[in-house]
Structure formats: structure tokens, C-alpha cells
Design a protein around this motif. Structure first.
Motif, short mmCIF file in Angstrom:
data_model
loop_
_atom_site.label_atom_id
_atom_site.label_comp_id
_atom_site.label_asym_id
_atom_site.label_seq_id
_atom_site.Cartn_x
_atom_site.Cartn_y
_atom_site.Cartn_z
N UNK A 67 9.37 3.52 -14.24
CA UNK A 67 8.91 2.15 -14.00
C UNK A 67 7.39 2.14 -13.95
N UNK A 68 6.78 1.37 -14.85
CA UNK A 68 5.32 1.31 -14.96
C UNK A 68 4.75 0.16 -14.14
N UNK A 69 3.60 0.40 -13.54
CA UNK A 69 2.92 -0.66 -12.80
C UNK A 69 2.18 -1.58 -13.77
N UNK A 70 2.01 -2.86 -13.44
CA UNK A 70 1.32 -3.81 -14.32
C UNK A 70 -0.12 -3.38 -14.58
N UNK A 71 -0.58 -3.67 -15.78
CA UNK A 71 -1.97 -3.40 -16.19
C UNK A 71 -2.33 -1.92 -16.03
N UNK A 110 14.80 0.88 -0.32
CA UNK A 110 13.40 1.20 -0.60
C UNK A 110 12.55 -0.03 -0.35
N UNK A 111 11.24 0.21 -0.20
CA UNK A 111 10.36 -0.92 0.12
C UNK A 111 8.91 -0.59 -0.17
N UNK A 112 8.18 -1.60 -0.68
CA UNK A 112 6.72 -1.56 -0.70
C UNK A 112 6.29 -2.09 0.65
N UNK A 113 5.48 -1.32 1.38
CA UNK A 113 5.15 -1.74 2.74
C UNK A 113 3.65 -1.66 3.01
N UNK A 114 3.24 -2.41 4.00
CA UNK A 114 1.90 -2.32 4.59
C UNK A 114 2.10 -2.28 6.09
N UNK A 115 1.55 -1.29 6.78
CA UNK A 115 1.76 -1.18 8.23
C UNK A 115 1.44 -2.46 8.98
N UNK A 116 0.42 -3.20 8.53
CA UNK A 116 0.04 -4.41 9.26
C UNK A 116 1.11 -5.49 9.18
N UNK A 125 5.84 6.48 -9.40
CA UNK A 125 5.78 7.81 -8.80
C UNK A 125 4.34 8.32 -8.77
N UNK A 126 3.60 8.10 -9.85
CA UNK A 126 2.20 8.53 -9.90
C UNK A 126 1.33 7.72 -8.95
N UNK A 127 1.62 6.43 -8.86
CA UNK A 127 0.79 5.54 -8.04
C UNK A 127 0.98 5.74 -6.54
N UNK A 128 2.22 6.03 -6.15
CA UNK A 128 2.51 6.04 -4.71
C UNK A 128 2.73 7.44 -4.14
N UNK A 129 2.63 8.46 -4.96
CA UNK A 129 2.77 9.82 -4.43
C UNK A 129 3.41 10.74 -5.43
N UNK A 130 2.64 11.60 -6.03
CA UNK A 130 3.19 12.50 -7.05
C UNK A 130 4.26 13.42 -6.46
N UNK A 131 4.17 13.70 -5.18
CA UNK A 131 5.17 14.51 -4.51
C UNK A 131 6.30 13.58 -4.07
N UNK A 132 7.43 13.63 -4.75
CA UNK A 132 8.54 12.72 -4.49
C UNK A 132 9.00 12.80 -3.04
N UNK A 133 9.02 13.99 -2.46
CA UNK A 133 9.51 14.15 -1.09
C UNK A 133 8.69 13.34 -0.08
N UNK A 134 7.42 13.08 -0.41
CA UNK A 134 6.56 12.31 0.51
C UNK A 134 6.97 10.84 0.58
N UNK A 135 7.76 10.39 -0.39
CA UNK A 135 8.20 8.99 -0.42
C UNK A 135 9.50 8.79 0.36
N UNK A 136 10.12 9.88 0.77
CA UNK A 136 11.43 9.79 1.43
C UNK A 136 11.28 9.76 2.94
N UNK A 137 12.12 8.96 3.56
CA UNK A 137 12.15 8.86 5.02
C UNK A 137 13.59 8.77 5.48
N UNK A 138 13.95 9.31 6.65
CA UNK A 138 15.34 9.27 7.11
C UNK A 138 15.85 7.84 7.25
N UNK A 139 17.11 7.63 6.91
CA UNK A 139 17.70 6.30 7.01
C UNK A 139 18.05 5.99 8.46
N UNK A 197 0.79 -1.23 0.00
CA UNK A 197 0.00 0.00 0.00
C UNK A 197 0.83 1.29 0.00
N UNK A 198 2.06 1.21 0.46
CA UNK A 198 2.90 2.41 0.60
C UNK A 198 4.27 2.11 0.01
#
Length: 575
Positions: free
Chosen positions: A327-331, A371-377, A337-351, A306-307
Motif C-alpha cells: 500500500x503506497x502513501x499519496x504523493x 490497526x490504526x493511524x494514531x496520534x497520542x494527543x 511499511x517504509x513510512x511508519x517503521x521498516x521494522x515490522x515488529x515495531x508496528x505490533x502491539x498486544x491486543x 503520526x504512528x
């Protein structure tokens, strides 16, 4: 393929026991590597997540000296929790997963981790534990020196039911019926019998050599093993590493001739504090920054769907952003970038320190990205035996393979640009924003506290900005077919990250010497925090300390600017 052997000290759990008074609470199977061993008794005190603000709770002003501190997992690393408790005088620390934070986790789930506030073998701080090295007895300052043990939610519930004292503050409460701070008569005994073992570990490498600059390389790496089942934490990343190595090998067979080399690294002992990674870096520290110019981590690349989040050196922000845009998502015709947040800075987190890429960045000064595709659960399952295929398939709705392909495309496309393009795709101008932000914050705080000239710190900031802009002009005016000139420019680019490692501190005492992303008194954030504490009357002003930090920070930034500018006749600063 070849491997590098290291000797590393690991804590292997035997039996731990927790008692409330004379009543046994349980014998947990989970454990925290590098905990002290023995038996300690003390007043039990509940301290929420174990952050310093929790331990210094002004509402109750509890004396934690000689206490057993009960903390819930989350917010900060287990090593930070235990170190915080040790600094407050505690004799033992107990960490449990609160049902409020771990809603999908069984109340009997065991947690695993380590307490070393650092990385690598804590018994060879600052130097490698290779099998051919000899070293005197030593111990990392990042070891807290107290007993530390994880317990289950059910065990924590039993302790809370027996505790007295006042109700805990509202912000301390989770999903148990009762939360108490603890009374003087609440005595808990903790026994930890971990066995410290000397273990040989193996890092495994595969290399595809470049044709123009084979001595320059991108490293793509993944943690191979785990304390738990480790499906998302290590198995997925290792599978991607092997697949990327296969694809790059096929490209080479088909005639692809990369200018630079790519190294595929399979690390071990990651769950004990990035031991395999750190020992390798320490072993070749004197030359790695002139050879390895980027590290791409595949650890935990799919822990949900989800994130999307990434941690990266500013030098890699532009390349990462462009890659996510391609990188395009399937189908779908939309990009990541469009799918997970058009604002690139919102995808960044401190290491964070437990990130496999962190030692590359903060110890060796090599631009790094994870980097990672994550779900909080699913994050709740990491470091437990519920980190397995069945749970990840359910969370991702059977899309693990699809997400893994996307992750491989991100890593692969970044690596291809880095090893193929004439000029390294590392954007030195991005550090101008980082420097400006930190310097502005420091100057703002200084102006409110003490009449101190900030002229030279400001000048160093401006010098870096001019040097970065000048480099871009040089690149635009360079004939890209002139291999020697391209190499000269790339040499200037490669030194930037390494030059942000403070030369004024000892590698052994302060391994993470990076002035912006490291850990220690040399960092800009440490100076900012100190000035903030003075401003809020939390500590008194030591002008000599401020002047010293000011000078060293100024000249670290200025030194980086000078090197980036190139030859000495290109420098524009006053000495």
C-alpha cells in the motif's frame, strides 16, 4: 442485509454525587456502566493509575479495606482499575483524567466507560442474550461489585486540596500543585444512581457470497455507536465499512468471483464492552470457527496520523506485513511499511480486551487483526465528547479522508487475498516463534525453582514446529487446481487458532480461553507469572498446581500440533 437482535443490560446514568466530608465536590455527568449503585463512605486514598503495584504501595503499606480509591485514567483499562481496587477491599473507585496525561483535555471534561472486566452482556456470561433464549439469573465474575464513577480533573483537584497525610511518591505526581496519599480523617462519600435497563440491540450484516466455498468467510466489522460523540471511535470505521461493502459489490458486478464469502458486520453496544460482537459470537460459537476464518476490525482506524500500530494473531503477521509493503502513501512512492517503521515488529502491539477484535481471537479462536493511524494527543479525546470531527481534522491536518483511504486499502487488500487465493493466507509457522518464546521462559523459570521434567512440554513445542513445516511442504507439493486437496489443507490451517483455546476450562467461567492471548489461569503467561512470583518469594510453591498447569498447557499445544499434522498416520509424537 439482515440483523441479529440481542437483549443487553446497560447502565444508564442518572445522577452521581461526590462529597468530601460534608462539602459537595460535584455531580459528574460522565459514568461507568455496570457500576454498583448506592451510597458509600470511606477514607479516600490516592493510588496513581490503579495498577496492582500502585495499590500494594510498599512505601506506605496502606490498608485499602473500606476505602474510596482515587485513581487517574490511563495505563490500564478502567475495568482493570476498578477490579484491582475491589480486590484490595475498596468500597468505591473514582477515576479522573490527570492534566499531566491529558494535556489537551479541558479540566471539566467528562469521561465515559464501563467496569466489566470481560466482554458481552455481563448478565449472561458464556451464553447469548438473544431474544429467543431463556437463562437463569447470573452475573459475570468480571463485575467488581463496588461503586465506580468518573470525575473531572477540577473535581479531583478539589479533593487533593482537602486531603491530608503524607506526600504521594514522586511517580504518583502529575500537574496538580499537591498530591497527598490521604489521612484517616479524609472521608469521601460517593453516590451512584445508575439505572440498569434491558435494551434491545441490533447487529447489521451484509454478505457477498463466494463461488467455491461460500460457507467460509472473512468478517470485516466496525462499531456503529458510542457513549460519546464517537467520531473517530465509531463514525470513521462505520463509513469505511460501508465504502468497502460498496467497492466489493461493484467488483462483483464487474465479474469478480471470490472463492470465499465476505461478511460486513456493523456492531452495536461496543462501548459497553463489545456487547454486540460477543453476543453474536456466543450465539453461533459452536460453528463459527469452522466458517469464519479471519476477522478484520475497523474500529478507531484513524485517531491521528503520526504512528501506525496493529494488533493481530500471529497467523496474520505475514499477510499484514506484505500488505503494508504494497500500500503506497499519496504523493510518494514509499509504502506504509517504509513510512511508519521498516521494522515490522515495531508496528505490533498486544491486543487488549477492549479491542473489538479481541473476542474473535480469545473467545472464538478466529484469527483477528485491528490497526490504526494514531496520534497520542488525540487518544486523550476518546471516551469523551471531544471525540469529534473538528478535533480529528485539526490533529490530522485535514487528512482524515486520505488516511481513511489508506486504512480501507489495508483492510480491502487483506480481505481480497484471503477470499481469493487457493490456500488461505494464514502463516502457521509464525506460531512456532510464539510457542518457543513462552515454553523457553517457562523452562528457564522451572529450572531455577523445582526439579521438574520439562521433556514433554518441550516435545509438544517441537511437534508443533514439525507440523507447521510439514504443512508448508504439503502446500508446495499440492496442485492448486485440485480444489478438494486445497480444501483439506485449508481445513488444517483453519483449526490452528481454535485449537489454542484450552479445552480444560469452562466457557462460562473463563470465556477468553486462548492459552497465549486469553485471560485466566489456563494461559501460559499466568504460569510464567506464578513461577516468577515463586522465584521472587512473593508466593509459596504449590507443586500440584504447577504440575496441573504444566500438563494442561502441554496437551493443548500437543493437541494443536496433532490436528495440524493432519491424519493420524502423519503424527510423529509418542503417546
Amino acid at each position: 442485509m439482515h440483523n441479529t437482535k440481542n437483549h443487553s443490560e446497560h447502565n444508564k446514568n442518572c445522577i452521581a454525587t461526590v462529597l468530601f466530608g460534608a462539602v459537595e465536590i460535584g455531580s459528574p455527568k460522565g459514568y461507568l456502566a455496570y457500576s454498583e449503585t448506592g451510597r458509600r463512605e470511606g477514607r479516600v486514598v490516592y493510588a496513581n493509575y490503579g495498577e496492582l503495584s500502585d495499590l500494594q504501595n510498599k512505601e506506605y503499606k496502606l490498608n485499602l479495606n473500606g476505602s474510596v480509591v482515587l485513581m487517574r485514567a490511563g495505563k490500564i483499562s478502567m475495568a482493570q482499575k476498578v477490579m484491582n481496587a475491589a480486590k484490595m477491599g475498596a468500597v468505591a473507585a473514582l477515576i479522573y483524567p490527570d492534566p499531566a496525561d491529558y494535556k489537551t483535555l479541558s479540566w471539566d471534561a467528562e469521561l465515559y466507560g464501563h467496569v466489566h472486566l470481560g466482554s458481552g452482556d455481563p448478565y449472561t456470561p458464556g451464553f447469548p442474550s438473544f431474544n429467543h433464549t431463556q437463562f437463569p439469573p447470573a452475573k459475570s465474575s468480571g463485575l467488581p461489585g463496588i461503586l465506580a464513577q468518573t470525575i473531572t480533573a477540577n473535581m479531583a483537584k478539589s479533593i487533593f486540596e482537602k486531603m491530608g497525610g503524607e506526600d504521594a511518591p514522586a511517580r504518583f505526581k502529575g500537574d496538580f500543585p499537591t498530591y497527598k496519599v490521604g489521612s484517616e480523617s479524609d472521608k469521601v462519600t460517593v453516590a451512584v444512581n445508575n439505572n440498569l435497563a434491558d435494551t434491545k440491540i441490533h447487529n447489521v450484516f451484509g454478505v457477498i457470497k463466494g463461488y467455491v466455498d461460500p460457507d467460509r468467510y472473512v468478517v470485516i466489522g466496525a462499531q456503529r455507536d458510542s457513549m460519546t460523540l464517537g467520531y473517530a471511535k465509531s463514525a470513521v470505521g462505520t463509513s469505511l465499512l460501508l465504502e468497502l461493502a460498496r467497492v466489493f459489490t461493484e467488483l462483483k458486478k464487474d465479474g469478480f468471483r471470490p472463492k470465499r464469502s465476505v461478511v460486513f458486520a456493523s456492531w452495536t453496544a461496543g462501548d459497553f464492552g463489545n456487547v454486540g460482537v460477543t453476543e453474536w459470537l456466543e450465539g453461533y460459537w459452536s460453528s463459527l470457527d469452522r466458517k469464519a476464518f479471519t476477522y478484520i476490525s475497523l474500529d478507531g482506524v484513524v485517531t491521528g496520523k503520526f504512528v501506525f500500530k496493529s494488533s493481530a494473531s500471529p497467523l496474520l503477521h505475514t499477510l499484514l506485513q506484505k500488505t503494508l509493503g504494497k500500500v503506497k502513501t499519496p504523493r510518494s512512492s514509499s509504502s506504509l511499511l517504509q513510512n511508519y517503521g521498516r521494522d515490522f515488529s515495531s508496528l505490533l502491539t498486544p491486543m487488549q480486551m477492549d479491542d473489538g477484535a479481541y473476542p474473535f481471537l480469545a473467545l472464538s479462536g478466529i484469527p483477528s487483526v485491528s490497526f490504526s493511524f494514531i496520534s497520542p494527543s488525540y487518544q486523550q479525546f476518546l471516551d469523551t465528547n471531544m471525540d469529534e470531527k473538528e478535533h480529528l481534522d485539526r490533529i490530522t491536518k485535514q487528512k482524515v479522508v486520505e488516511l481513511s483511504v489508506l486504512a480501507a486499502q489495508v483492510a480491502g487488500q487483506m480481505a481480497l487475498r484471503l477470499i481469493h487465493d487457493h490456500i488461505l493466507k494464514l502463516d502457521v509457522t509464525k506460531y512456532s516463534d510464539v510457542i518457543d518464546r513462552h515454553v523457553s521462559d517457562i523452562i528457564k523459570r522451572v529450572d531455577k525453582i523445582v526439579p521438574l521434567s520439562t521433556k514433554w512440554l518441550n516435545a509438544a513445542k517441537n511437534s508443533y514446529g514439525r507440523a507447521a513445516a510439514s504443512l508448508n511442504v504439503d502446500i508446495s507439493n499440492t496442485d492448486l487446481n485440485d480444489m478438494e486437496m486445497c480444501r483439506i489443507i485449508n481445513n488444517r490451517i483453519m483449526k490452528v487458532e481454535h485449537n489454542f483455546l484450552s479445552p480444560y476450562v469452562s466457557l462460562r467461567d473463563v470465556p477468553f480461553r486462548h492459552i497465549f492471548f486469553g485471560n485466566g489461569w489456563q494461559t501460559s503467561t499466568d504460569l510464567e507469572k506464578y513461577l516468577g512470583d515463586v522465584q521472587e518469594n512473593k508466593t509459596s510453591l504449590n507443586i500440584d498446581e504447577v504440575l496441573n498447569k504444566f500438563a494442561l498447557l502441554t496437551w493443548t499445544i500437543q493437541g494443536c500440533a496433532n490436528d495440524l499434522a493432519g491424519d493420524i498416520w502423519s503424527l510423529d509424537n509418542e503417546i
